[in-house]
Each structure stands twice: as C-alpha cells, then as structure tokens.
Design a protein around this motif. Structure first.
Motif, mmCIF file in Angstrom:
data_model
loop_
_atom_site.group_PDB
_atom_site.id
_atom_site.type_symbol
_atom_site.label_atom_id
_atom_site.label_comp_id
_atom_site.label_asym_id
_atom_site.label_seq_id
_atom_site.Cartn_x
_atom_site.Cartn_y
_atom_site.Cartn_z
ATOM 1 N N VAL A 1 -4.015 -4.956 -4.367
ATOM 2 C CA VAL A 1 -2.890 -4.995 -3.441
ATOM 3 C C VAL A 1 -3.464 -5.290 -2.064
ATOM 4 O O VAL A 1 -4.683 -5.262 -1.867
ATOM 5 N N HIS A 2 -2.586 -5.541 -1.100
ATOM 6 C CA HIS A 2 -3.059 -5.860 0.247
ATOM 7 C C HIS A 2 -3.908 -4.716 0.799
ATOM 8 O O HIS A 2 -3.470 -3.569 0.868
ATOM 9 N N GLY A 3 -5.137 -5.009 1.155
ATOM 10 C CA GLY A 3 -6.020 -4.018 1.768
ATOM 11 C C GLY A 3 -6.756 -3.119 0.811
ATOM 12 O O GLY A 3 -7.506 -2.246 1.242
ATOM 13 N N GLY A 4 -6.552 -3.308 -0.505
ATOM 14 C CA GLY A 4 -7.238 -2.415 -1.439
ATOM 15 C C GLY A 4 -6.833 -2.661 -2.871
ATOM 16 O O GLY A 4 -6.661 -3.807 -3.301
ATOM 17 N N ALA A 5 -6.656 -1.581 -3.626
ATOM 18 C CA ALA A 5 -6.307 -1.700 -5.046
ATOM 19 C C ALA A 5 -5.628 -0.420 -5.508
ATOM 20 O O ALA A 5 -5.780 0.647 -4.903
ATOM 21 N N ILE A 6 -4.868 -0.519 -6.591
ATOM 22 C CA ILE A 6 -4.197 0.624 -7.203
ATOM 23 C C ILE A 6 -4.516 0.638 -8.689
ATOM 24 O O ILE A 6 -5.089 -0.317 -9.225
ATOM 25 N N HIS B 1 -17.064 5.145 2.646
ATOM 26 C CA HIS B 1 -17.584 6.052 1.615
ATOM 27 C C HIS B 1 -18.948 5.601 1.097
ATOM 28 O O HIS B 1 -19.860 6.423 0.929
ATOM 29 N N PHE B 2 -19.087 4.292 0.828
ATOM 30 C CA PHE B 2 -20.319 3.794 0.214
ATOM 31 C C PHE B 2 -21.316 3.220 1.224
ATOM 32 O O PHE B 2 -22.450 2.903 0.851
ATOM 33 N N GLN B 3 -20.846 3.059 2.490
ATOM 34 C CA GLN B 3 -21.713 2.495 3.521
ATOM 35 C C GLN B 3 -22.233 1.113 3.139
ATOM 36 O O GLN B 3 -23.441 0.821 3.186
ATOM 37 N N VAL B 4 -21.295 0.260 2.713
ATOM 38 C CA VAL B 4 -21.612 -1.126 2.399
ATOM 39 C C VAL B 4 -20.634 -2.018 3.165
ATOM 40 O O VAL B 4 -19.738 -1.526 3.853
ATOM 41 N N THR B 5 -20.794 -3.327 3.046
ATOM 42 C CA THR B 5 -19.950 -4.247 3.808
ATOM 43 C C THR B 5 -18.578 -4.414 3.154
ATOM 44 O O THR B 5 -18.426 -4.207 1.940
ATOM 45 N N PRO B 6 -17.571 -4.825 3.943
ATOM 46 C CA PRO B 6 -16.259 -5.106 3.359
ATOM 47 C C PRO B 6 -16.323 -6.184 2.273
ATOM 48 O O PRO B 6 -15.605 -6.114 1.273
ATOM 49 N N GLN B 7 -17.176 -7.175 2.463
ATOM 50 C CA GLN B 7 -17.304 -8.238 1.470
ATOM 51 C C GLN B 7 -17.782 -7.684 0.133
ATOM 52 O O GLN B 7 -17.308 -8.091 -0.942
ATOM 53 N N THR B 8 -18.685 -6.707 0.189
ATOM 54 C CA THR B 8 -19.189 -6.089 -1.040
ATOM 55 C C THR B 8 -18.075 -5.348 -1.764
ATOM 56 O O THR B 8 -17.917 -5.457 -2.992
ATOM 57 N N ILE B 9 -17.282 -4.588 -1.006
ATOM 58 C CA ILE B 9 -16.183 -3.833 -1.614
ATOM 59 C C ILE B 9 -15.129 -4.775 -2.173
ATOM 60 O O ILE B 9 -14.606 -4.552 -3.285
ATOM 61 N N ARG B 10 -14.791 -5.819 -1.437
ATOM 62 C CA ARG B 10 -13.792 -6.764 -1.947
ATOM 63 C C ARG B 10 -14.269 -7.396 -3.250
ATOM 64 O O ARG B 10 -13.460 -7.606 -4.178
ATOM 65 N N VAL C 1 -10.028 -0.913 1.180
ATOM 66 C CA VAL C 1 -11.334 -1.492 1.513
ATOM 67 C C VAL C 1 -12.016 -0.661 2.597
ATOM 68 O O VAL C 1 -13.199 -0.310 2.479
ATOM 69 N N ASP C 2 -11.275 -0.311 3.656
ATOM 70 C CA ASP C 2 -11.869 0.462 4.751
ATOM 71 C C ASP C 2 -12.388 1.813 4.264
ATOM 72 O O ASP C 2 -13.476 2.252 4.659
ATOM 73 N N GLN C 3 -11.608 2.461 3.427
ATOM 74 C CA GLN C 3 -12.009 3.766 2.881
ATOM 75 C C GLN C 3 -13.310 3.651 2.093
ATOM 76 O O GLN C 3 -14.227 4.477 2.235
ATOM 77 N N LEU C 4 -13.420 2.615 1.254
ATOM 78 C CA LEU C 4 -14.599 2.463 0.396
ATOM 79 C C LEU C 4 -15.821 1.995 1.187
ATOM 80 O O LEU C 4 -16.949 2.374 0.867
ATOM 81 N N VAL C 5 -15.587 1.190 2.208
ATOM 82 C CA VAL C 5 -16.700 0.786 3.081
ATOM 83 C C VAL C 5 -17.343 2.015 3.718
ATOM 84 O O VAL C 5 -18.570 2.165 3.740
ATOM 85 N N LEU D 1 -23.045 1.585 -10.379
ATOM 86 C CA LEU D 1 -22.740 2.980 -10.102
ATOM 87 C C LEU D 1 -21.515 3.133 -9.216
ATOM 88 O O LEU D 1 -20.810 4.139 -9.292
ATOM 89 N N ARG D 2 -21.252 2.129 -8.358
ATOM 90 C CA ARG D 2 -20.080 2.193 -7.477
ATOM 91 C C ARG D 2 -18.788 2.078 -8.262
ATOM 92 O O ARG D 2 -17.820 2.785 -7.980
ATOM 93 N N LYS D 3 -18.759 1.182 -9.227
ATOM 94 C CA LYS D 3 -17.498 0.878 -9.900
ATOM 95 C C LYS D 3 -16.852 2.095 -10.560
ATOM 96 O O LYS D 3 -15.652 2.334 -10.360
ATOM 97 N N PRO D 4 -17.591 2.886 -11.356
ATOM 98 C CA PRO D 4 -16.930 4.070 -11.941
ATOM 99 C C PRO D 4 -16.419 5.041 -10.886
ATOM 100 O O PRO D 4 -15.364 5.661 -11.065
ATOM 101 N N GLU D 5 -17.144 5.165 -9.772
ATOM 102 C CA GLU D 5 -16.700 6.076 -8.726
ATOM 103 C C GLU D 5 -15.453 5.536 -8.035
ATOM 104 O O GLU D 5 -14.557 6.298 -7.661
#
Length: 270
Positions: free
Chosen positions: A52-57, A28-37, A22-26, A5-9
C-alpha cells in the motif's frame, strides 16, 4: 541485519500492528528506504504482504487474523475507542455487544455503569461482565466458534429476534473505503445483520487498521448505523457517505503517549 533475517521480522511486525511503513522499518532496522522497499516488494511478490502507499499490510484473503493476534493488534487505539464508546452508553438500557476484540474492550470499560441488560454472542464478553454487580448478562447460544469464543448461526439469530435493544455496539473485520462494513464468516454476518435490525441505535467501534484491510462479506454500510467511533479520520468516500446519511463520526481522543490526541468530532458538522 541480512535480508533473510529481516523478512520474517517484517511479517511479524505486520501481524502485530496490522501494517508496516517504510519509515517505521527504516528506523527499526537502520537500513535505507530503498532496502526496505525492495524487501516489501519481494514479500508482496511472494504473497506474504500486500503493498500500500508508504508500506504494506497483511494480504487480503478469505480468513481473519487469529484471535490472539487480533487481541494484541492496535491495543492502545482499541482502548481509546472503548473509553469513548462507553460515554455514549447510558445507564438503565438494553445493550448488545457482538463478537470482537474491540467490543471486548468496551465491555471492560463498563465498570461504572449500572442497570444494564447486556446481551452478547461473545463468550469472552460474558466472562468479562460476569462479576459486574449491576449488569445482567444474557448469552445468545448458538454454534460456538472455539477460535474466539463467538456464538453464531441460527440459534444466535433466533435469540436476538426475541429482543428489542436500546443500543448495539458492533465491530467488524474491515471497512471498505466507500463505507461497506465487512466480515469473513457468513454465519457471523447473519447474526450482525439481525443485531442491526433489532436495535434502536447502532454504534460501530473499529480502529483505523480496518480501513486498509479487506474481507469478502458485507454486513451493512455506514449509512445504516448511527455512530462510527474510531481514532483516525476515515477515507473521504466513507466520510461523505456519513454526511449524506447523518451518521456521526467520533474520533476517540488518545490517552497513549505515542499517539497524537484528537478531539471527538462529527462528520455531520461543518
């Protein structure tokens, strides 16, 4: 929230905002940075995002984001850039505004100007200015691109060749870190090149999301324009190119409460 459910969002957020961090998604979803990465890595492996560095485009490709998504993308930054841009447009001048959601925002900010002749290959800009009592609008003609109201091709170039503009404000789809101004449609690029040739001064208005996007066709380089208005300091190589060519960089001051205000500056200073 489970991963499926996270991926489409995550993809939806990237489409709206141009990138995700990564920080934004952590947060938003209240999960760990490792999970978002891990999510971002899997989305990148599937071709849905580009890390990209720190996230994705959004992934690089040969077609632009849809017009509706582009119009909503980074709206506060575009409005800030537009408000800064109109301060550099004098009354009683000939002005070209090309295709793009940022140039549309510039057109909407011209309500206090008078004595303008505005030529455009953007049907949306013509509609925005249609009720302005002190602006004469000329539409170039050309092949209509229904997706965004752009007019492109030989007829547009031919119309432009009959004018000499005091000033042009152009947008772009991407800006390479070394200062190349890029777009997707070869027919639109041909029109943009003609605009630059027929203008005494050229302003590039582009928000910082363009720094991290890619497009395949070069319009020009930052050395070929006079002023670059954006809201965030460009990559170092672009700044150095502007310094060498005396292209002014102006950082638009933020009027949005969630952004840090920046004072307009010039790359030619210091």
């Amino acid at each position: 929230m489970v991963q499926t459910l996270r991926k489409p969002e995550i993809i939806d957020i990237a489409r709206r905002e141009g990138k995700v961090t990564v920080d934004q998604l952590v947060e938003h979803f209240q999960v760990t940075p490792q999970t978002i990465r891990r999510d971002l890595t899997e989305l990148a492996d599937a071709g849905d995002l580009e890390r990209v560095h720190g996230g994705a485009i959004l992934p690089s490709n040969t077609s632009n984001i849809g017009y509706v998504d582009r119009r909503e993308l980074n709206q506060p930054q575009k409005f800030d850039i537009a408000r800064e841009c109109v301060q550099h447009i004098p009354n009683d001048c000939s002005l070209f505004l090309n295709i793009g959601t940022t140039t549309e925002a510039v057109a909407a900010e011209l309500f206090n100007h008078s004595g303008l002749l505005v030529v455009t290959n953007n049907i949306n800009i013509a509609n925005i200015l249609s009720d302005h009592p002190s602006v004469e609008v000329v539409v170039t003609g050309g092949n209509l691109r229904p997706s965004d109201g752009g007019l492109i091709g030989a007829l547009a170039r031919e119309t432009i060749s009959q004018f000499r503009f005091d000033l042009a404000v152009i947008g772009c789809s991407a800006l390479h870190m070394e200062g190349e101004i890029l777009d997707f449609d070869i027919r639109e690029v041909g029109v943009s090149k003609a605009i630059i040739r027929r203008s005494d001064k050229v302003i590039l208005a582009a928000d910082s999301s363009k720094f991290e996007r890619k497009a395949p066709i070069q319009i020009a380089t930052l050395s070929e324009i006079d002023t670059f208005i954006t809201e965030k300091t460009p990559p170092t190589a672009s700044v150095e190119l502007c310094k060498r060519s005396a292209t002014q960089i102006i950082l638009a001051e933020s009027t949005h409460p969630t952004r840090t205000a920046k004072t307009a500056t010039s790359a030619t200073q210091n």
